[in-house]
Design an enzyme around this catalytic site. Sequence first.
Site, short mmCIF file in Angstrom:
data_model
loop_
_atom_site.label_atom_id
_atom_site.label_comp_id
_atom_site.label_asym_id
_atom_site.label_seq_id
_atom_site.Cartn_x
_atom_site.Cartn_y
_atom_site.Cartn_z
CB ALA A 1 -0.93 0.01 1.21
N GLY B 1 5.95 1.41 6.05
CA GLY B 1 6.88 0.43 5.50
C GLY B 1 7.05 0.57 4.00
CB CYS B 2 4.64 0.80 1.23
SG CYS B 2 3.91 -0.84 1.44
CB THR B 3 6.73 5.62 2.80
OG1 THR B 3 5.35 5.83 2.50
CG2 THR B 3 7.51 6.90 2.58
CB ALA C 1 8.63 3.61 -2.30
#
Length: 158
Positions: free
Chosen positions: A41, A46-48, A51
């Site tokens: 998401a 975590g995804c930020t 990325a």
Amino acid sequence: MTERLVPGDPAPAFNLPNADGGTTSLADFAGQKVVLFFYPAAMTPGCTKQACDFRDSLASLQGGGYKVLGISPDPVSKLEKFKARDELNYPLLSDSDHSVALAYAAWGEKKNYGKTYEGLIRSTIVLDESGSVEVAQYNVRATGHVAKLRRDLKIDAA
């Protein structure tokens, strides 16, 4: 769940909408090495982190000859905001129906706080110039994964 990919498997083809308002196809990268990373998401902590690690490592990955593509089930509108907010310098693709994640075995059963559900499995698939899987890593960690990937691919930091 689709059986996990292993080195030597052919990469499943795809054509997905991207955060730049167009579409991106795996065929666009024919003859090139590609890193596909699947994340659950956009704009979550975590995804930020993951990325941004790819953003910050892009020069070294490109120096090793790799293109980077991020794939999530998020709608294009959310990916546009994510890309702008975090100045992400590689394509973000929307796999809203999970078809590509399923083909790459990055969608399946997950467990969280004792509950079992279907969702995106944080995964990284590296493709060689012939379009075959070079590396398939599933259930990767958001933090530190890109540095480990660079070590596995023998790519120095830029």
